[in-house]
Structures are given as structure tokens and as C-alpha cells.
Design a protein around this motif. Sequence first.
Motif, PDB file in Angstrom:
ATOM      1  N   GLN A 135       1.068   9.857   2.634  1.00 18.43           N
ATOM      2  CA  GLN A 135       1.553  10.142   3.835  1.00 18.43           C
ATOM      3  C   GLN A 135       0.342  10.633   4.772  1.00 18.43           C
ATOM      4  OE1 GLN A 135       5.102  11.620   4.483  1.00 18.43           O
ATOM      5  NE2 GLN A 135       4.614  12.523   6.522  1.00 18.43           N
ATOM      6  N   TYR A 136       0.105  10.152   5.923  1.00 19.25           N
ATOM      7  CA  TYR A 136      -0.832  10.523   6.712  1.00 19.25           C
ATOM      8  C   TYR A 136      -0.288  10.700   8.143  1.00 19.25           C
ATOM      9  CZ  TYR A 136      -4.946  10.657   9.919  1.00 19.25           C
ATOM     10  OH  TYR A 136      -6.155  10.974  10.674  1.00 19.25           O
ATOM     11  N   GLU A 137      -0.183  11.841   8.939  1.00 19.05           N
ATOM     12  CA  GLU A 137       0.545  12.138   9.959  1.00 19.05           C
ATOM     13  C   GLU A 137       1.893  11.544   9.812  1.00 19.05           C
ATOM     14  OE1 GLU A 137      -2.150  10.578  13.031  1.00 19.05           O
ATOM     15  OE2 GLU A 137      -3.218  12.473  12.822  1.00 19.05           O
ATOM     16  N   ASP A 138       2.431  10.610  10.732  1.00 23.07           N
ATOM     17  CA  ASP A 138       3.702   9.851  10.459  1.00 23.07           C
ATOM     18  C   ASP A 138       3.783   8.838   9.924  1.00 23.07           C
ATOM     19  OD1 ASP A 138       2.787   8.502  12.303  1.00 23.07           O
ATOM     20  OD2 ASP A 138       4.426   8.599  14.066  1.00 23.07           O
ATOM     21  N   GLN A 139       2.732   8.456   9.114  1.00 26.59           N
ATOM     22  CA  GLN A 139       2.983   6.905   8.604  1.00 26.59           C
ATOM     23  C   GLN A 139       2.929   7.316   7.057  1.00 26.59           C
ATOM     24  OE1 GLN A 139       0.500   3.898  10.134  1.00 26.59           O
ATOM     25  NE2 GLN A 139      -0.327   5.216  11.673  1.00 26.59           N
ATOM     26  N   VAL A 140       3.572   6.354   6.314  1.00 28.14           N
ATOM     27  CA  VAL A 140       3.767   6.501   4.729  1.00 28.14           C
ATOM     28  C   VAL A 140       2.838   5.111   4.522  1.00 28.14           C
ATOM     29  CG1 VAL A 140       5.009   5.887   2.721  1.00 28.14           C
ATOM     30  CG2 VAL A 140       5.732   7.592   4.444  1.00 28.14           C
ATOM     31  N   LEU A 141       1.837   5.229   3.723  1.00 30.04           N
ATOM     32  CA  LEU A 141       0.868   4.196   3.158  1.00 30.04           C
ATOM     33  C   LEU A 141       0.901   4.061   1.828  1.00 30.04           C
ATOM     34  CD1 LEU A 141      -2.354   5.558   5.104  1.00 30.04           C
ATOM     35  CD2 LEU A 141      -0.638   3.966   5.990  1.00 30.04           C
ATOM     36  N   ARG A 142       0.510   2.736   1.176  1.00 32.28           N
ATOM     37  CA  ARG A 142       0.417   2.678  -0.294  1.00 32.28           C
ATOM     38  C   ARG A 142      -0.850   2.324  -0.832  1.00 32.28           C
ATOM     39  NH1 ARG A 142       5.636   0.895   1.253  1.00 32.28           N
ATOM     40  NH2 ARG A 142       7.160   1.417  -0.239  1.00 32.28           N
ATOM     41  N   GLY A 143      -1.431   3.152  -1.716  1.00 31.31           N
ATOM     42  CA  GLY A 143      -2.875   3.012  -2.188  1.00 31.31           C
ATOM     43  C   GLY A 143      -2.630   2.529  -3.638  1.00 31.31           C
ATOM     44  N   GLY A 199       9.667   4.841  -5.044  1.00 29.65           N
ATOM     45  CA  GLY A 199       9.237   4.206  -3.544  1.00 29.65           C
ATOM     46  C   GLY A 199       7.946   3.845  -3.687  1.00 29.65           C
ATOM     47  N   ALA A 200       7.152   3.833  -4.580  1.00 29.58           N
ATOM     48  CA  ALA A 200       5.836   3.158  -4.802  1.00 29.58           C
ATOM     49  C   ALA A 200       5.712   1.796  -4.364  1.00 29.58           C
ATOM     50  CB  ALA A 200       5.059   3.646  -6.015  1.00 29.58           C
ATOM     51  N   ARG A 201       6.781   0.885  -4.857  1.00 28.59           N
ATOM     52  CA  ARG A 201       6.581  -0.407  -4.877  1.00 28.59           C
ATOM     53  C   ARG A 201       7.471  -0.913  -3.769  1.00 28.59           C
ATOM     54  NH1 ARG A 201       3.914  -0.219  -9.850  1.00 28.59           N
ATOM     55  NH2 ARG A 201       2.088  -1.556  -9.749  1.00 28.59           N
ATOM     56  N   ASP A 202       6.835  -1.536  -2.778  1.00 25.09           N
ATOM     57  CA  ASP A 202       7.635  -2.381  -1.709  1.00 25.09           C
ATOM     58  C   ASP A 202       8.429  -3.370  -2.325  1.00 25.09           C
ATOM     59  OD1 ASP A 202       8.717  -3.848   0.698  1.00 25.09           O
ATOM     60  OD2 ASP A 202       7.401  -2.887   1.915  1.00 25.09           O
ATOM     61  N   ALA A 203       9.822  -3.590  -1.827  1.00 20.19           N
ATOM     62  CA  ALA A 203      10.838  -4.276  -2.515  1.00 20.19           C
ATOM     63  C   ALA A 203      10.430  -5.698  -2.220  1.00 20.19           C
ATOM     64  CB  ALA A 203      12.234  -4.044  -1.976  1.00 20.19           C
ATOM     65  N   ASP A 204       9.706  -5.867  -0.900  1.00 11.63           N
ATOM     66  CA  ASP A 204       9.221  -7.342  -0.562  1.00 11.63           C
ATOM     67  C   ASP A 204       8.018  -7.773  -1.121  1.00 11.63           C
ATOM     68  OD1 ASP A 204      11.679  -7.679   0.966  1.00 11.63           O
ATOM     69  OD2 ASP A 204      10.547  -6.530   2.768  1.00 11.63           O
ATOM     70  N   ASP A 205       7.141  -6.891  -1.581  1.00 10.79           N
ATOM     71  CA  ASP A 205       5.693  -6.990  -2.232  1.00 10.79           C
ATOM     72  C   ASP A 205       5.585  -5.970  -3.141  1.00 10.79           C
ATOM     73  OD1 ASP A 205       3.407  -7.987  -2.508  1.00 10.79           O
ATOM     74  OD2 ASP A 205       2.512  -6.765  -1.011  1.00 10.79           O
ATOM     75  N   PRO A 206       6.319  -5.933  -4.415  1.00 10.71           N
ATOM     76  CA  PRO A 206       6.114  -4.982  -5.323  1.00 10.71           C
ATOM     77  C   PRO A 206       4.612  -5.046  -5.977  1.00 10.71           C
ATOM     78  CG  PRO A 206       7.311  -6.736  -6.216  1.00 10.71           C
ATOM     79  CD  PRO A 206       7.226  -7.121  -4.833  1.00 10.71           C
ATOM     80  N   GLY A 207       4.157  -5.955  -6.236  1.00 12.69           N
ATOM     81  CA  GLY A 207       2.805  -6.217  -6.691  1.00 12.69           C
ATOM     82  C   GLY A 207       2.655  -5.903  -8.352  1.00 12.69           C
ATOM     83  N   PRO A 208       1.882  -6.378  -8.954  1.00 10.46           N
ATOM     84  CA  PRO A 208       1.858  -6.436 -10.477  1.00 10.46           C
ATOM     85  C   PRO A 208       1.500  -5.023 -10.854  1.00 10.46           C
ATOM     86  CG  PRO A 208      -0.127  -7.278  -9.865  1.00 10.46           C
ATOM     87  CD  PRO A 208       0.589  -7.077  -8.518  1.00 10.46           C
ATOM     88  N   ALA A 209       1.912  -4.515 -11.981  1.00 10.37           N
ATOM     89  CA  ALA A 209       1.367  -3.326 -12.799  1.00 10.37           C
ATOM     90  C   ALA A 209       0.219  -3.374 -13.506  1.00 10.37           C
ATOM     91  CB  ALA A 209       2.554  -2.874 -13.776  1.00 10.37           C
TER      92      ALA A 209
END
Length: 373
Positions: free
Chosen positions: A75-83, A43-53
Motif C-alpha cells: 500500500q502506498y497512500e490510497d493505492q494497493v499495488l502488487r510486487g 489477496g496477493a494474486r488478482d483473480a483476473d491475472d494470478p500469475g505463476p508461483a
Amino acid sequence: MLNAALRPFRLDDVPAVNRLCDWAWWPQRSAEGWAWLAAGPPGARDADDPGPAGWVVERDGEVVAFLGNFVQRFQYEDQVLRGASGHTFLARPDAKGAGRLLLRALAEQQGRFAIYLFNANAVSAGHYRHYALDPWPSATHRIKYRWWVDLPGALSERLLWKVSQLRGFDGVRARGERFITDRLREGAITRFAPGVAETKIDERFDHLWAGLAAEGRLLAIRDAASLQWRLADPDLTRRPILLGYEAGGRLTGYLLAYFAKQTEIERPSLDIVDLIATRDSERAAIPALVSTLVSNARDLGVVRVRMQTVSPGLDDILAHLPGAQRVVTHGHCHARFADGIPAGAAEAWSATPYDGDYSFCLRPPPLVARKAA
């Protein structure tokens, strides 16, 4: 730099990137290992914006620089974020300007709550401020921990480094791998602090993750699927040490440590890649987990135990542990936070080496080398 171009990393770049790694004495990966890393955790890469490796800089058809881009969920509280964490930052000395191209590509990618590097050397750290990558956490970005478990072995390693400096590293490397022992291949943990046991990844880790996620910290996701992906690294030569801590009949914390041997002339180490427990148990769990690892480490064929990234809260606990050496270095952790991230998220981030590149940028001991050194 004439005739140079930045482009996303492709798997057919693996031989060229591995040549850069070999030139820099940085761990190489197999083709399967690069494919595993490029796919990333669940689940790390969003299907709409996977980003390069990652990205390469190519000059006249030759790859002269590389920077990896490791994306994972938080995850922070109820939000899933990507770093996104930069890793394996390599540029040949004659590739002028390549490092700037790579760092700009890393820093300016969108859809990440933070861009960060947790493994900077003293030279590269000075360049990050130009891309708004600031030392972080403010209190512990210079702090590492170390426990010596075999001082005679450490002294012999230091002597070999001195000889290498005098005679040239290439000549010493050519003599092959040193310090591979039967203890490193076959050693086992036999002594456990109360509440600690070697464990496997199962549904208990999902329950632990649910408890951690409910505490209001910003954490890289550590559910069972994410941990299983970590341990599926095809380049590992020995399974990492996974210790669990139980209290009241439930798993409330764990320690994950990898065997590492960064060069042919370095003695093996155990690197703590993750160390975490629920708030209500961490004052008991963390000392018990660390003391179990350290007390068994020499029997596992290593000379030191290390932890390369700590949050202020973890620093407060580790500083009081017997034998812990709190090492103050150059600032090796840097981060850039996106505008508009949830209020309090940056301050709530409890980072460990798990969040960065340490697990897959450690060189696994080549256990197929000659049996005794």
C-alpha cells in the motif's frame, strides 16, 4: 541448451524442485509447504491475472532449473499495488541458458509495481543488471546486521566448516544434524525491555496497520490476516518469536524473528524477518524490541541474531544499537520498477526482509533430530 523449455511451476514439480534444493544445500519444503507458498498471502494474486508461483526449465523431461515468484500486496497512500519477489533461484551447472530464461520470465511479468530479489549471492547478483534489476536501495543494498550472542559456539561452527572443506561436505553432512539442543526446543524469553512483551496476532495488528498505512510510506501489507498467513507455514518446526511494543495503551511496533538452521553443520540463528514501528514511536520501539531479542537469544539456543535487509531509515537506528555489527557485503538487494508507478513510491518504500523471501526460504531447525549434538 537443446530440448529445453520454460513453463510455469506446478505442484507436481515439487519432488524435482526439492531435488534441486538438496543438490544446492537450499532448504526443501514439504508438499504442503509448497502448496501453502503457491497460494500466497490473502489477496496477493488478482483473480483476473494470478500469475505463476514460479517457473521451471525442463530438458528432456527433467527439471533442471527453478525460480519461485512470490507476489504480495503493498500500500502506498490510497493505492494497493502488487510486487513480486524472486526466490529459490536454482540451475544446474550443465543447464546453460536456463538462468536467463528464468530471470527474463520474472522481470517481464506485468501488473507488478516492482520486481525484486533481496537474497542474491555474489555470483547471481552480477547477472541481474541484464534484466534492469539494479542494486536497491542505493544506500543500503549491501548492508546486513548481525549480533553475536555465543562466541564459543560460533567458533566451533567455524571449525566444523573448515573440517568440511578439507574432508568434503557430503561426508560431513552424512553424519547428520549437529547443534540441536534442549534450549533450541524449549528456551523461552524471560527478560523484556520496558514496553515489550511477547504477543499474539489479534485486532491490535489491524489498528497498527491502519496507522502505518496512513504515514505515507510504501509498505507490504501487514494486517492481521497477512501475518496469520505467514505464521501458518506448515513447515515451521517452532513458532517464530513475535514481540510487540506498546506505548500509550496501544500497539505501536513489533518484531518477528524466525529460528533458522541453514545446513546440517550450521548452528541455529534467529533471523529478524520484520521490524517496524510507527514514526512517532520507532526511536523507542525498535531499540527496545531488538535488545529484548538479543538479550534472550543465547537462552533460545542460537549463536547469532541477523537482519538481512534494511531500509535507510532503519539502518540509521540499528547502527547505534549496542552490539550491532553492520556488515557490508556484495549487493544482495535488487529491484526493477515498472513504468508509471505513483510518483515518489520507490523512494517511500521502507523494506524489511518481510518484503522478500527470507521467512519461507529459511531452513527451520529439524527439532526431531537427535537430542544432543
